[in-house]
Scaffold this motif. Structure first.
Motif, PDB file in Angstrom:
ATOM      1  N   CYS A  12       0.861  -1.185   0.000  1.00  0.00           N
ATOM      2  CA  CYS A  12       0.000   0.000   0.000  1.00  0.00           C
ATOM      3  C   CYS A  12       0.898   1.235   0.000  1.00  0.00           C
ATOM      4  CB  CYS A  12      -0.873  -0.039   1.249  1.00  0.00           C
ATOM      5  SG  CYS A  12      -1.715   1.508   1.581  1.00  0.00           S
ATOM      6  N   CYS A  15       0.254   3.323   3.832  1.00  0.00           N
ATOM      7  CA  CYS A  15       0.827   2.816   5.092  1.00  0.00           C
ATOM      8  C   CYS A  15       2.052   1.943   4.853  1.00  0.00           C
ATOM      9  CB  CYS A  15      -0.228   2.048   5.872  1.00  0.00           C
ATOM     10  SG  CYS A  15      -0.860   0.604   5.003  1.00  0.00           S
ATOM     11  N   CYS A  50      -6.671   2.261   4.409  1.00  0.00           N
ATOM     12  CA  CYS A  50      -6.164   3.608   4.154  1.00  0.00           C
ATOM     13  C   CYS A  50      -7.129   4.459   3.347  1.00  0.00           C
ATOM     14  CB  CYS A  50      -4.835   3.536   3.411  1.00  0.00           C
ATOM     15  SG  CYS A  50      -3.489   3.030   4.455  1.00  0.00           S
TER      16      CYS A  50
HETATM   17 ZN   LIG Z   1      -2.588   1.164   3.664  1.00  0.00          ZN
END
Ligand SMILES: [Zn+2]
Length: 87
Positions: A12, A15, A50
């Motif tokens: 990702c 994060c 997220c």
């Molecule tokens: Zn994330």
């Protein structure tokens, strides 16, 4: 090939967590905004967690796309999240 059934792992951009591909949404930058990846161009992943963390994910998007404005990203994210919940 013993790992045949393992899901691909992707990172990702927000994060930087590594997760199975089916836990992430795949996007691409397009003209200062983002779209669900359609197989053309460069793509990146954002985890479902997220997507709802506005501040953090916006920073990551600005970095990833190198341009664009926050309002555009915010609106687009909302649409994408709404679509994702429908399906
Ligand atoms: Zn994330």
């Amino acid at each position: 090939m013993a790992k045949k059934f393992n899901l691909p792992i992707r990172m990702c951009i927000s994060c930087r967590d590594r997760q199975a591909q089916n836990q992430l949404l795949r996007f691409k930058c397009i003209e200062g905004s983002i779209e669900i990846f359609d197989g053309i161009g460069r793509s990146f992943y954002i985890c479902k967690n997220c997507l709802t963390q506005d501040k953090q994910v916006l920073k990551a998007l600005m970095r990833q796309c190198r341009s664009g404005d926050k309002d555009k990203f915010t609106n687009r994210l909302k649409e994408i999240i709404a679509d994702d919940r429908k399906s």
